[in-house]
Structures are given as structure tokens and as C-alpha cells.
Design an enzyme around this catalytic site. Structure first.
Site, PDB file in Angstrom:
ATOM      1  N   GLU A 169       9.813   7.427 113.111  1.00  0.00           N
ATOM      2  CA  GLU A 169      10.578   8.645 113.447  1.00  0.00           C
ATOM      3  C   GLU A 169      10.057   8.862 114.820  1.00  0.00           C
ATOM      4  OE1 GLU A 169      10.545  11.676 110.735  1.00  0.00           O
ATOM      5  OE2 GLU A 169      11.229  13.038 111.946  1.00  0.00           O
ATOM      6  N   GLU A 180       9.990  21.962 107.902  1.00  0.00           N
ATOM      7  CA  GLU A 180      11.256  21.014 107.894  1.00  0.00           C
ATOM      8  C   GLU A 180      11.829  20.358 106.732  1.00  0.00           C
ATOM      9  OE1 GLU A 180      10.327  18.664 111.355  1.00  0.00           O
ATOM     10  OE2 GLU A 180      11.135  20.233 112.832  1.00  0.00           O
ATOM     11  N   ARG A 222      10.573  32.084 116.807  1.00  0.00           N
ATOM     12  CA  ARG A 222       9.766  30.682 116.425  1.00  0.00           C
ATOM     13  C   ARG A 222       8.387  30.713 117.114  1.00  0.00           C
ATOM     14  NH1 ARG A 222      12.241  24.522 116.724  1.00  0.00           N
ATOM     15  NH2 ARG A 222      10.184  23.588 116.722  1.00  0.00           N
ATOM     16  N   ASP A 236       7.431  23.006 120.343  1.00  0.00           N
ATOM     17  CA  ASP A 236       7.651  21.571 119.811  1.00  0.00           C
ATOM     18  C   ASP A 236       7.532  20.617 120.998  1.00  0.00           C
ATOM     19  OD1 ASP A 236       7.775  19.341 118.107  1.00  0.00           O
ATOM     20  OD2 ASP A 236       9.727  19.912 117.574  1.00  0.00           O
ATOM     21  N   GLU A 254      -3.338  18.502 118.447  1.00  0.00           N
ATOM     22  CA  GLU A 254      -2.069  17.410 118.026  1.00  0.00           C
ATOM     23  C   GLU A 254      -1.186  17.286 119.563  1.00  0.00           C
ATOM     24  OE1 GLU A 254       0.198  17.326 114.409  1.00  0.00           O
ATOM     25  OE2 GLU A 254       1.830  16.604 115.673  1.00  0.00           O
ATOM     26  N   GLU A 280       9.439  11.885 122.817  1.00  0.00           N
ATOM     27  CA  GLU A 280      10.528  12.351 122.097  1.00  0.00           C
ATOM     28  C   GLU A 280      11.194  13.528 123.356  1.00  0.00           C
ATOM     29  OE1 GLU A 280       9.931  14.916 118.605  1.00  0.00           O
ATOM     30  OE2 GLU A 280      11.875  15.113 118.188  1.00  0.00           O
TER      31      GLU A 280
HETATM   32  O1  GCW Z   1       9.346  17.195 116.991  1.00  0.00           O
HETATM   33  C1  GCW Z   1       9.806  17.430 115.665  1.00  0.00           C
HETATM   34  C2  GCW Z   1      10.374  16.116 115.405  1.00  0.00           C
HETATM   35  C3  GCW Z   1      10.397  15.779 114.019  1.00  0.00           C
HETATM   36  C4  GCW Z   1       8.746  15.614 113.649  1.00  0.00           C
HETATM   37  C5  GCW Z   1       8.237  16.875 113.463  1.00  0.00           C
HETATM   38  C6  GCW Z   1       7.095  16.972 113.021  1.00  0.00           C
HETATM   39  C7  GCW Z   1       7.803  14.209 111.979  1.00  0.00           C
HETATM   40  O2  GCW Z   1      11.659  16.159 116.000  1.00  0.00           O
HETATM   41  O3  GCW Z   1      10.828  14.205 113.930  1.00  0.00           O
HETATM   42  O4  GCW Z   1       8.863  15.176 112.331  1.00  0.00           O
HETATM   43  O5  GCW Z   1       8.549  17.466 114.958  1.00  0.00           O
HETATM   44  O6  GCW Z   1       6.168  17.283 113.893  1.00  0.00           O
HETATM   45  O7  GCW Z   1       6.739  17.224 111.889  1.00  0.00           O
END
Ligand code: GCW
Length: 695
Positions: free
Chosen positions: A163, A287, A332, A361, A383, A389
Site C-alpha cells: 500500500e 478508514e 478533520r 495526512d 509517525e 505518497e
Molecule cells: O495516508 C493514508 C493512506 C492509506 C493509509 C492510511 C493510514 C494504510 O492513503 O493508504 O492506510 O493513510 O495511515 O492508515
């Protein structure tokens, strides 16, 4: 005989002619060309002496040192110890955990560590010292990690996909394990150990339950046995619904006695395979992943149940705080804070809550997560996402040490001035007993490990900063360039400069002035600022930029969502007033009119355009600079990076044209001179982005 000589000759010339493909990372150990340095180092290369109690890790340290010295200096290291002229590895209990000291004593070089890992890290520090051609005479170097758990999180799936991975398939060949051990496993462990990484979570946080079955535990054990020799502990991401999925229970309610019993038995089983297993990493109620809230329980109830199951084995729970709900009226930014802050102090002592660097994110730039200033009673792990990404996948050169440092050095004011995120995470602000930091790995089975060769620097930088967050991004770039690309004094500063500018350049052509989350729904590396509809409102772009004919930006002051109110007053003071708020965060916190004059002297619209255009021009600058070092780096690497920079230029143009054209339909203003209106139309940009997202 002649044939044999010919063969050897052929082999050698092949080895010489063969271009570098990046496989050896920063651990090349090629023969040093500097004869003066070589002579200086050789004075200590007579022998290697190791402690009489030899552990697996000490053996690793010894063989790594031998390999490094033999490669760098070109002579064989004798097995027999003499009085002087060698390197002694020894234990010294007075040193801090996992730390080391390197000094010269009685004509020898002595590497001391309080434990096996410390000695191993000392060996790698020495090799780094030699690879970067530092003086050895009179050396007195000591160091100890500031954070205890320095881990990579792999988002690798059981079938070999990753992923958000952009460097090929997963390194883990689950079907071949446990019998067949790919040699890359060891190379991977070496690379991690060389930068002080001491733990890995092997599988995706969107976790398959299969990793907890005996069929898979035996595979996990095979990797754990190997990684242990490099001081690396294994963790697994677990699926919170495992009691239902694997145990056939009716529920996975964390307060249900049968569920608790199931996890306790499962933990016992895991430890039978892997006695030094690290623990569980958990993404719950996020999610679509299962979690305790399905049963009306809290994150603390869920984490504490797992903590109890792991406690007698000294295992830990790393519980992620990446949660948000699909509320069209919410923000959010605030959701993780609102869920976790009330739980401060309620987590068991072997739980760590893992918080992403920013509140949304992993965007190209985010303000630090407000939870870092608000959880004095709960150890927080930080983290970062090493895989790119939102930073251009493997076609964009973005050196992330700059991003990591910006977050680490942000002041939370949790306990007055100087309570930086780094000091919260390393435990010095709140005296957490256990401290942790994680990076979402960017490794894959591409020959060069990370897709973009320059992304190796991000893996490297993460490890180095996890060890010592006070290192500068410049120092880390210096080490990495010299070990990986070239020591040519004309080229090193050029490449370093590209690295150091690269993150700001990426921000400029994608999300300048505090824009965020305006990427394509399917293509996180490309623009889709016009995205207004999605399965969830907080997956659109309009939710974040809120553009209209009057202006752009998200009002997060007290007049708006008041996300700013989650920070300490001192932090709010920095960002509250649009006139003084740092421009890099402006649209994170404020809605600003198109004609508003900014501190640069430009109006908002002009400044926005200037940054998009400047970003694209800066990619061309990177291309030119890279061209200057052509002769100093390996040709295969040169070509590959040059090719990717050309792609980056195309992608930067796409970002610029898509965003400028779309926002222009609201600002209704021309692109300021000297820049020219994009040649493409908005319709063309929309079509292009749609093509990229076709199934
Ligand atoms: O950044 C988002 C990503 C998901 C990811 C999620 C997370 C593993 O698009 O793909 O899932 O965060 O951090 O849990």
C-alpha cells in the site's frame, strides 16, 4: 590455466565496467582513493578483537567491520590479535543503552558499547567515519540514541503488493518462506542496523488476520530469526477483529472475557515462535478498519486489552491515532485530538500511541499534530511517512529530512518554551519511560530498493534522525551523498544543495502558502483541486481549500473551526493573525481574499501564482544542477535520476497549470507578469487527470 586467467580477467573487467545500480545503498565500502587517508586508517587495521562472550550480534559486528575495512582499505584483516595496531570491540556497562564510544588507546582503536547493539552501532559509526574520510587520529566519538524504539512500518500486503509503495513488489516473499530466505533480507537488515533502526512492523496496518495463524507465524519467525542477528525486533500489525475472523467468536469486544482470553492465548503462541517479539501495531476504527468503538468501547479499552495479553512477555502495543470521521460539518484537523485527548492517562503502561506528524495526512507540509502538545500522561510515538505518497511517488526528488526536522523542531510549549515535538517524543518533556518513532517504509524489490535512487536518502535520514534528532539535515545529506554517490569535492555541495532545496520546491509547485489535500483522489501524486464529490466529504479538495470568488483557505481560527484552539496559547499566537502567520501555514488557518497584500508585497493571487511558477522553474534548476555532476557520479545512476527529474518537470507543469487555471476561475485575475498564462486549458487539464485515474 590460461583459460582460468582469462576468466578472472573477464570477471574483473565486467565488475569494473558494470554500472552502479544503487543496490549497495550507502554501504558500498569501495576502495578509498585517498592514499593519505588509507595509510592513516591502516594503522588500525591489523586485527579485530571481540569480547569472549560472543553473541550473534557481536559476530555480525565483527564480520561487518571486516567486510568494511577490507573493502575500503584493500587488505585482508588477520584473525590473530596483537598488542597494538588493531580494533578492539568491548563491553562497557557504564555507557548509555545502545550507545557507543570510539577512541584510541594504547595504539589500538577501541569501540565500546554497554550491550551488543551498542557495539554494532559503534562499528557502523566507525565505518561511516571512514567512508566519509574523517580523521581517525585522536578520535573520541560517543553517541547514544535519543529514542528507544526506532522502527520502520511496512504497509506490505500478504500477496506481495505494498500500500502506497512505489519501488516494486514487497521484499517479503511470503509464499517462499520459511524455507527460502531471499539474500535481500540480510541486506535489508544490514542497511537498517547501519542507521540504528532496531524494529520493524512487517505488514500493513490495514491488516490481514492471516499473519496470526501458525501457517504465517512460522514465516514471520524465519524473518525474525534473521533480523535478530542485526539487533532488529519484529512487530506485527494486527486486525482487531481477529477473534471473530480466526477464533470463530461471535464478537471482538475488548471487554468480553472470551475475547480477552483469545488474545492472551494468541500472544502466548506468538512468543513460542518468536521469544523476543516486539508487539502489536494497531489501526482501529480508522478508514473502515475494525475496532473497539463497534462495541461502544474506547481506543483505550482496545489497546489495554492487547496490552494485558502481551504484558507477561514484555510486549508492547503501538496504537495509532490516525482516526477521523466523515462529518461534512466537522474539521478533520480536530478529530484525532477530540478522540484521544480525553483518554490521556488511561492507557496501560505498555501502550504507546502513535501519532502522524501532522493532523491531516502526510501532506507536503503540515503544522505539527496538536496531540503532541496535549498528552502528558501517554507516551506518544511520532509517525513519519518515508514512502512518498503525497510527495511525488518515485518520480519526484524530495529530500524529506527537511520535513522531518521542521516537525521535530516545532515547539508545542507543552511545558513551556523549548518543548519541541522532538523532546516530547524522546521523553525529555514528560519523562515517558518508553519512547518510539516510526517511519512508513519506502523499500521494495526494485533493484535500488526505493524506486528513485535519491529516495534512499529519506530512508537514511529517517534512521539518522530517529537516532539523534539534533543532527542537521545538511549533515545527514553530506554523509549520504559521500557514501552513496560521490566524494568529489566539486560535486558534493551541488548534490547537497539540490537535496536541501527539493522539499520546498515540491511544496511550491503543489501546495504553496498552506494549501493542502488538493491531490487527485486516485493519483496522490497529481493535482485535482476541482474535486468536489467523493465517498466522503473529507476526501474532496474543496473541503480543504474552500475556494470561492472572494478568496481561498480554511478558517481555523475561533471564527472558523477553531482547530487553532487545540494548541497552547503561544502556538496560537504565532498563527492566529493572518498578518503575522508564517506564509507557509497561511491557508492552513486563514481564509484570505485574493487582493490581500502579503508580507512579500504581492497580493495573495499574485503570490500564489509566483510560487507555482517558481516551483516549476526550480525543477529546471535541479535538472541543470544535476547535469553539472554528470562526471562525478556513476553513469547508470546519473541517467536514471536525470530521467526522473524530466518526469518531475512534466508533473510540476501539470500541478501548476491545473491549480492556476482552476483557482483563476474564482480569482478572475490574470497570471502576473513576467509569467505567462498556461498554454493548456482547464478542460484539457481535467481530461488529463481523468485519464490518469481511469480504471
Ligand atoms: O495516508 C493514508 C493512506 C492509506 C493509509 C492510511 C493510514 C494504510 O492513503 O493508504 O492506510 O493513510 O495511515 O492508515
Amino acid at each position: 590455466m590460461l583459460k582460468k586467467i582469462l576468466l578472472v580477467f573477464l570477471l574483473f573487467s565486467f565488475a569494473d565496467a558494470r554500472a552502479d545500480d544503487g543496490y549497495r545503498l550507502w554501504l558500498k565500502y569501495d576502495l578509498l582513493k585517498n592514499t593519505a587517508k588509507k595509510a592513516e586508517y591502516k594503522r588500525f587495521a591489523g586485527f579485530i578483537e571481540i569480547p569472549t562472550e560472543k553473541s550473534l550480534i557481536i559476530r555480525t559486528a565483527q564480520s561487518e567491520l571486516k567486510r568494511g575495512l577490507e573493502g575500503l582499505l584493500g587488505n585482508r584483516i588477520a584473525g590473530v590479535a596483537k598488542k597494538s595496531g588493531g580494533i578492539i570491540l568491548q563491553r562497557d556497562k557504564t555507557l548509555p543503552e545502545e550507545g557507543f564510544r570510539i577512541e584510541t588507546k594504547g595504539g589500538n582503536l577501541v569501540i565500546s558499547g554497554p550491550d551488543d547493539r551498542g557495539i554494532l552501532y559503534g562499528v557502523y559509526a566507525l565505518l561511516r567515519h571512514l567512508q566519509t574520510e574523517q580523521p581517525l587520529t585522536g578520535i573520541n566519538l560517543s553517541s547514544a540514541p535519543k529514542i528507544r524504539l526506532r522502527m520502520l512500518n511496512h504497509w506490505d500486503n500478504p500477496l506481495g503488493t505494498i500500500e502506497r509503495g512505489y519501488a516494486g513488489a514487497s521484499l517479503w516473499k511470503w509464499y517462499e518462506l520459511p524455507e527460502n530466505l531471499d539474500p535481500r533480507y540480510l541486506e535489508y537488515a544490514r542497511a537498517n542496523a547501519s542507521i540504528g533502526i532496531n524494529a520493524v512492523a512487517l505488514n500493513n496496518v490495514n491488516a490481514s488476520a492471516r499473519f496470526l495463524t501458525p501457517e504465517y507465524l512460522i514465516k514471520v519467525k524465519a524473518l525474525a530469526d534473521l533480523f535478530r542477528t542485526y539487533g532488529i525486533q519484529v512487530y506485527l500489525s494486527v486486525n482487531f477483529a481477529s477473534p471473530k475472523i480466526l477464533g470463530n467468536l461471535q464478537t471482538s469486544d475488548p471487554l468480553d472475557p472470551q475475547v480477552r482470553q483469545w488474545w492472551a492465548a494468541k500472544a502466548d503462541e506468538v512468543y513460542r515462535y518468536i521469544p523476543d517479539f516486539g508487539g502489536f501495531l494497531v489501526k482501529a476504527n480508522s478508514e473502515g478498519e475494525p475496532g473497539p468503538q463497534e462495541y461502544g468501547r474506547t481506543h483505550a479499552d482496545g489497546a489495554n486489552m492487547l496490552a494485558e495479553a502481551l504484558r507477561k512477555h514484555k510486549g508492547r502495543v503501538i496504537w495509532r491515532a490516525f482516526v477521523y470521521s466523515p462529518d461534512p460539518h466537522g474539521d478533520r484537523y480536530k478529530e484525532a485530538f477530540n478522540e484521544f485527548k480525553p483518554l490521556d492517562g488511561l492507557f496501560a503502561d505498555n501502550v504507546v500511541v502513535q501519532v502522524k506528524n501532522g493532523p491531516i495526512d502526510f501532506q507536503p507540509r503540515e503544522p505539527f499534530h496538536p496531540l503532541f502538545g496535549a498528552m502528558p500522561e501517554t507516551p506518544l510515538a511520532l509517525e513519519f511517512q518515508i514512502t512518498q505518497e503525497y510527495l511525488g511517488f518515485s518520480t519526484n526528488l524530495v529530500y524529506q529530512a527537511s520535513l522531518y526536522k521542521e516537525c521535530l523542531e516545532s515547539d508545542t510549549y507543552a511545558k513551556g518554551k523549548g518543548s519541541t515535538v522532538a523532546r516530547v517524543v524522546d521523553g525529555s518533556v514528560h519523562n515517558y519511560d518508553f519512547t518510539a518513532i516510526a517511519g512508513v517504509a519506502n523499500t521494495g524489490s526494485d533493484r535500488n530498493w526505493t524506486g528513485h535512487l535519491m529516495s534512499q536518502a529519506n530512508w537514511y535520514a529517517f534512521g539518522r534522525l530517529a537516532w539523534d534528532h539534533t543532527l542537521s539535515e545538511e549533515q545527514i545529506a553530506d554523509e549520504w551523498v559521500k557514501m552513496t554517490l560521490t566524494r568529489d569535492p566539486n560535486a558534493v555541495p551541488v548534490i547537497k544543495n539540490i537535496l536541501l532545496q527539493s522539499r520546498e520546491i515540491y511544496v511550491d509547485f503543489t501546495t504553496p502558502l498552506g494549501l493542502h489535500h488538493i491531490m487527485g483522489q486516485g493519483i496522490h501524486f497529481g493535482p485535482e483541486p476541482w474535486l468536489t464529490q467523493s465517498a466522503r466529504p473529507d476526501w474532496t479538495s474543496i473541503y480543504y481549500h474552500r475556494v470561492d470568488s472572494t478568496g481561498i483557505g480554511f478558517d481555523r481560527t475561533a471564527q472558523g473551526s477553531n482547530a487553532l484552539g487545540l494548541y497552547r496559547q503561544e502556538v496560537q499566537n504565532n498563527w492566529n493573525d493572518p498578518a503575522s502567520c508564517d506564509l507557509k501555514y497561511l491557508l492552513w488557518f486563514h481564509r484570505v481574499g485574493w487582493d490581500k497584500k502579503l508580507s512579500t508585497g504581492n497580493t495573495l493571487w499574485d503570490e500564489l501564482c509566483t510560487r507555482y511558477y517558481r516551483g516549476v522553474e526550480s525543477v529546471q534548476w535541479m535538472q541543470k544542477e544535476w547535469n553539472r555532476v554528470r562526471k562525478s557520479v556513476d553513469s547508470e545512476i546519473y541517467e536514471d535520476v536525470a530521467g526522473r527529474l524530466a518526469v518531475q518537470h512534466r508533473e510540476a507543469l501539470n500541478w501548476r497549470d491545473a491549480c492556476v487555471l482552476y483557482f483563476q476561475t474564482f480569482s478572475k485575475q490574470p497570471v502576473p507578469s513576467p509569467f505567462k498564462q498556461p498554454e493548456r486549458t482547464l478542460e484539457e487539464m481535467k481530461k488529463l487527470v481523468a485519464i490518469y485515474q481511469l480504471k
